[in-house]
Design a protein around this motif. Structure first.
Motif, short mmCIF file in Angstrom:
data_model
loop_
_atom_site.label_atom_id
_atom_site.label_comp_id
_atom_site.label_asym_id
_atom_site.label_seq_id
_atom_site.Cartn_x
_atom_site.Cartn_y
_atom_site.Cartn_z
N ASN A 125 49.99 30.45 43.70
CA ASN A 125 48.95 30.99 44.58
C ASN A 125 49.24 30.73 46.05
O ASN A 125 48.99 31.59 46.90
CB ASN A 125 47.59 30.42 44.19
CG ASN A 125 47.10 30.98 42.87
OD1 ASN A 125 47.28 32.15 42.56
ND2 ASN A 125 46.49 30.13 42.06
N LYS A 169 39.28 26.96 48.22
CA LYS A 169 39.96 26.28 47.11
C LYS A 169 41.41 25.95 47.41
O LYS A 169 41.96 24.99 46.85
CB LYS A 169 39.88 27.14 45.84
CG LYS A 169 40.38 26.43 44.59
CD LYS A 169 40.13 27.25 43.34
CE LYS A 169 40.60 26.50 42.09
NZ LYS A 169 40.35 27.26 40.85
N CYS A 229 48.08 38.24 45.81
CA CYS A 229 46.91 38.38 44.93
C CYS A 229 45.70 37.64 45.49
O CYS A 229 44.55 37.98 45.18
CB CYS A 229 47.23 37.89 43.53
SG CYS A 229 47.46 36.10 43.38
N MET A 230 45.93 36.62 46.32
CA MET A 230 44.83 35.85 46.90
C MET A 230 44.00 36.70 47.87
O MET A 230 42.84 36.38 48.15
CB MET A 230 45.37 34.62 47.63
CG MET A 230 45.86 33.50 46.74
SD MET A 230 44.51 32.53 46.00
CE MET A 230 44.35 33.32 44.40
N CYS A 231 44.59 37.77 48.38
CA CYS A 231 43.87 38.62 49.34
C CYS A 231 42.72 39.36 48.67
O CYS A 231 41.82 39.86 49.36
CB CYS A 231 44.83 39.61 49.99
SG CYS A 231 46.10 38.81 51.01
N ALA A 232 42.74 39.44 47.34
CA ALA A 232 41.64 40.09 46.62
C ALA A 232 40.41 39.19 46.53
O ALA A 232 39.32 39.66 46.21
CB ALA A 232 42.10 40.50 45.22
N LYS A 233 40.58 37.90 46.78
CA LYS A 233 39.47 36.94 46.73
C LYS A 233 39.61 35.95 47.88
O LYS A 233 39.92 34.77 47.69
CB LYS A 233 39.44 36.22 45.38
CG LYS A 233 40.82 35.92 44.79
CD LYS A 233 40.75 35.50 43.35
CE LYS A 233 42.15 35.34 42.77
NZ LYS A 233 42.14 34.98 41.35
N PRO A 234 39.38 36.43 49.10
CA PRO A 234 39.66 35.63 50.30
C PRO A 234 38.85 34.35 50.40
O PRO A 234 39.36 33.33 50.88
CB PRO A 234 39.36 36.58 51.45
CG PRO A 234 38.49 37.65 50.87
CD PRO A 234 38.91 37.79 49.45
N LEU A 235 37.58 34.35 49.96
CA LEU A 235 36.78 33.14 50.08
C LEU A 235 37.23 32.07 49.09
O LEU A 235 37.18 30.87 49.39
CB LEU A 235 35.30 33.46 49.89
CG LEU A 235 34.68 34.35 50.99
CD1 LEU A 235 33.20 34.54 50.76
CD2 LEU A 235 34.93 33.75 52.38
N VAL A 236 37.68 32.49 47.91
CA VAL A 236 38.26 31.54 46.96
C VAL A 236 39.50 30.91 47.58
O VAL A 236 39.71 29.69 47.52
CB VAL A 236 38.61 32.23 45.63
CG1 VAL A 236 39.40 31.28 44.72
CG2 VAL A 236 37.35 32.70 44.93
N PHE A 237 40.34 31.73 48.19
CA PHE A 237 41.53 31.21 48.86
C PHE A 237 41.14 30.22 49.96
O PHE A 237 41.73 29.14 50.07
CB PHE A 237 42.33 32.37 49.46
CG PHE A 237 43.34 31.92 50.49
CD1 PHE A 237 44.43 31.16 50.11
CD2 PHE A 237 43.17 32.25 51.82
CE1 PHE A 237 45.35 30.72 51.06
CE2 PHE A 237 44.09 31.82 52.77
CZ PHE A 237 45.18 31.05 52.39
#
Length: 391
Positions: free
Chosen positions: A214, A238, A227-235
């Motif tokens: 990741n 986390k 793939c992290m760009c699809a869930k920026p706040l998780v990135f």
């Protein structure tokens, strides 16, 4: 594992190394040239076996070499001061990946004084952590060099630069995070970061495709899988703060020996959690602790090792149980028992400089015991496992 350049009988300074990296279509071609201050009769070095060596010359004359696995041996008929190695490998089209972990260049022993100057020519845009000066690049530790294909700067979804307390975020990155104030979030985190670490932070964060993890923190550069760009706040909450902390813990301060992964990963993860506690409060903190407990309980079955005995070749569930789960809980217990607090932690981190920024579990526990005024053998035995003790 550190792969060393081995020079028979005596240590020889390497004042200058010049490297040409050319990426054309699927071919990666490298020429490595080193000029020694003193004369050599023979030399051994390590190079990743995925590379085909085409030519080795000493003082501009071709020489015979032997290759066994990673090891390459050369011996000349007379003394020499200059060695040149030409080698290549086939990569995928539009693919350029030189990342730490593989031996991309004849490696240099830690402690030897050298500078590496690079010329990089590529058909695809790339990012590197080498310092650029007038179109040329320089770095003083080739084992930490990164050259990776990525989008051009104006096309990157993630393009963040941190210099000291200054945060620069590209327009596409601002759009990716929407209403979230990314620069503000990073500024808040930097307040926490600088409460522990004194060195100014210089770091870029960019996305690349097919990273296979990741995110990974390299010296002055954090690479993030697309793939992290699809869930920026998780990135953001986390992964990003964790990887920034690695700029100090793991890259500036190196952990060695048995138990190093507890210090490298569990401590880094717990520090991120401590920051998120200041950001989101006690309830969030407690939910995250339950998450780490669940992680431990869901993966510990069949694991017959301890935190200090963990090694990267072990199964992922062992890593999740011991390093991501129990390891984080162990640091929380140290805080709960008031063995450690943020003041003591800051003293510990400051003391790493006095230890040459190379820290073992034994040294960490000894320093913690001194600063806390506590005896820690019981905690270590129950939670961490055996320690490598000097005789």
């Amino acid at each position: 594992m550190i792969h060393n350049l081995q020079i028979p009988e005596r240590e020889v300074l390497l004042p200058e190394i010049r490297i040409s990296v050319i990426c054309r279509a699927a071919l990666l071609a490298i020429t490595y040239e080193a000029v020694f201050k003193e004369s050599l009769a023979a030399m051994e070095f390590m190079l990743d076996s995925s590379y085909t060596i085409h030519l080795i010359c000493v003082d501009a004359e071709e020489v015979y070499f032997e290759r066994t696995g990673l090891q390459v041996r050369i011996k000349a008929l007379r003394l020499f001061n200059k060695v040149s190695v030409s080698y290549s490998k086939i990569q995928g089209d539009n693919f350029l990946r030189l990342l730490p972990g593989s031996i991309h260049f004849p490696s240099i022993s830690p402690g030897l004084n050298y500078n590496a100057y690079l010329s990089i020519k590529s058909d695809v845009p790339f990012v590197t952590n080498a310092e650029e000066v007038c179109g040329k690049y320089t770095i003083n530790d080739l084992s930490r060099l990164v050259i990776a294909d990525c989008n051009a700067p104006n096309e990157r979804k993630l393009n963040i630069e941190i210099s000291g307390r200054s945060v620069s975020v590209s327009e596409p990155t601002l759009s990716l995070f929407g209403r979230a104030d990314l620069a503000g979030e990073l500024s808040q985190f930097l307040d926490f970061y600088y409460s522990l670490f004194g060195r100014p932070l210089e770091c870029r964060i960019v996305d690349i495709e097919n990273l296979q993890v990741n995110a990974i923190s390299c010296k002055n550069l954090i690479l993030v899988d697309g793939c992290m760009c699809a869930k920026p706040l998780v990135f953001l909450y986390k992964y990003l703060f964790h990887e920034i902390i690695h700029q100090e813990l793991g890259l500036t301060t190196v952990f060695v020996g048995r138990g190093r992964h507890w210090l490298l990963e569990s401590l880094t993860e717990y520090l991120q959690l401590c920051y998120l506690k200041t950001r989101f409060g006690e309830a969030f903190f407690d939910r995250q602790l339950q998450y780490y407990k669940n992680l431990y309980e869901a993966n510990i079955a069949g694991t017959n090792t301890t935190i200090s005995e963990f090694e990267p070749h072990m199964e992922e569930q062992t890593f999740l149980a011991l390093i991501c789960g129990k390891g984080v809980l162990a640091f929380n217990l140290l805080f709960q028992l008031k063995i450690i607090n943020m003041t003591i932690l800051k003293q510990l981190i400051d003391s790493f400089d006095d230890c040459g920024q190379v820290v073992s579990l034994e040294l960490f526990i000894d320093l913690l015991g001194q600063y806390a005024g506590r005896e820690l053998s019981g905690f270590v035995s129950e939670w961490i496992g055996p320690i490598d003790r000097r005789e």
